[in-house]
Write an enzyme that holds these catalytic residues in place. Structure first.
Site, PDB file in Angstrom:
ATOM      1  N   HIS A   1      70.190  19.281  61.279  1.00 25.66           N
ATOM      2  CA  HIS A   1      70.362  18.201  60.403  1.00 25.66           C
ATOM      3  C   HIS A   1      69.059  17.787  59.262  1.00 25.66           C
ATOM      4  O   HIS A   1      68.069  18.457  59.689  1.00 25.66           O
ATOM      5  CB  HIS A   1      70.605  16.856  60.953  1.00 25.66           C
ATOM      6  CG  HIS A   1      71.878  17.061  61.992  1.00 25.66           C
ATOM      7  ND1 HIS A   1      72.972  16.272  61.548  1.00 25.66           N
ATOM      8  CD2 HIS A   1      72.078  17.709  62.845  1.00 25.66           C
ATOM      9  CE1 HIS A   1      73.903  16.454  62.486  1.00 25.66           C
ATOM     10  NE2 HIS A   1      73.301  17.413  63.467  1.00 25.66           N
TER      11      HIS A   1
ATOM     12  N   SER B   1      67.525  29.125  68.710  1.00 26.61           N
ATOM     13  CA  SER B   1      66.425  29.764  67.522  1.00 26.61           C
ATOM     14  C   SER B   1      65.551  28.683  67.276  1.00 26.61           C
ATOM     15  O   SER B   1      65.086  27.955  68.233  1.00 26.61           O
ATOM     16  CB  SER B   1      67.418  29.899  66.465  1.00 26.61           C
ATOM     17  OG  SER B   1      66.842  30.991  65.733  1.00 26.61           O
TER      18      SER B   1
ATOM     19  N   ASP C   1      67.874  19.020  68.192  1.00 28.20           N
ATOM     20  CA  ASP C   1      67.411  18.777  69.587  1.00 28.20           C
ATOM     21  C   ASP C   1      66.582  20.155  69.694  1.00 28.20           C
ATOM     22  O   ASP C   1      67.264  21.144  69.662  1.00 28.20           O
ATOM     23  CB  ASP C   1      68.749  18.779  70.715  1.00 28.20           C
ATOM     24  CG  ASP C   1      69.394  17.446  70.262  1.00 28.20           C
ATOM     25  OD1 ASP C   1      69.168  16.552  69.476  1.00 28.20           O
ATOM     26  OD2 ASP C   1      70.115  17.226  71.292  1.00 28.20           O
TER      27      ASP C   1
END
Length: 261
Positions: A142, A226, A86
């Site tokens: 992911h 980050s 996200d």
């Protein structure tokens, strides 16, 4: 006052003493009273969290929260490349013959970012995508493709900010900060997944249990907001033409398609 505190946590600091101080605070139970106000300030979607807000014992636990099963849908198409996080697509473009990528008008050396462990030549004229995670985002990473991890290593010791201003005015944070570089071989070629830390000297934790990465499966997490940089081998990736900058994306959403060389 609280907003100032939280912004300070995000935008500080490359000083190791202060970084360690903040790290110890966020990982301790002393930070628990801040969880509710943090969630409110950054408008966290509590409905998609695996656990109830009151069960988190520290801010760190909240930062690294997991989501409920099926909170994100992963595109099944074998050749579809999906967002690993996200976040916000801050920039994308072609890797130049000078082995650089231009980010916010500023050149970054790809060679410096990935080091000498990986042959960069096959990535020249390939595509890069930069995804920034803010404090409000889900912090787990992911796999964007299904493939085999063929190389992984860590570089850097800095922890400069990697937000929009950090990318534009900072001291080359993508090439200086602590980062974990992973090279994955998929059915069309290779992709580099560069996980760039922003706070604390080591803010990237790898969690993959196998060298076989399956698209959508968790591979790592950030301890704080980050950046992830994706670098695609030349002629192996076609960008989704709906992508623009800045653009909010969710993990599992389409970035583009793998193509034949």
């Amino acid at each position: 006052m609280k907003k100032w505190i939280y912004r300070s946590l995000i935008e500080l600091t490359n000083h190791q003493f202060l970084s360690n101080l903040i790290k110890n605070f966020t990982q301790s139970k002393i930070s628990k009273p801040f969880i509710k106000s943090y969630a409110k300030l950054y408008q966290l979607n509590q409905d998609e969290m695996m656990d109830e807000l009151h069960t988190y014992s520290s801010l760190h636990d909240l930062f690294t929260r997991k989501l409920k099963l099926h909170a994100r849908e992963i595109i099944k198409d074998t050749n579809a490349v999906t967002s690993p996080v996200d976040g916000v697509i801050e920039d994308f473009g072609a890797i130049t013959a000078n082995k650089e990528m231009i980010v916010k008008g500023k050149p970054y050396s790809i060679q410096e970012m990935i080091g000498e462990h990986t042959n960069i030549d096959k990535y020249i004229d390939g595509i890069f995508i930069i995804l920034y995670l803010s404090p409000k985002h889900y912090h787990r990473i992911h796999s964007p493709v299904t493939g085999e991890l063929i190389k992984q290593y860590a570089l850097g010791t800095k922890s400069y900010p990697v937000n929009r201003l950090g990318l534009k005015y900072g001291r080359s944070p993508l090439a200086k900060n602590y980062r974990v570089v992973s090279e994955v071989e998929h059915n069309k070629g290779t992709v580099l997944v560069v996980k760039v830390g922003a706070m604390f000297i080591n803010s990237v934790e790898c969690t993959a249990l196998s060298n076989t990465w399956v698209k959508g499966e968790e591979i790592a997490y950030f301890s704080f907001g980050s950046t992830v940089v994706l670098l695609f081998e030349k002629n192996t990736f076609s960008l989704n033409n709906e992508i623009q900058t800045p653009k909010d994306v969710k993990m599992g959403e389409l970035l583009g398609y793998l193509t034949d060389k």
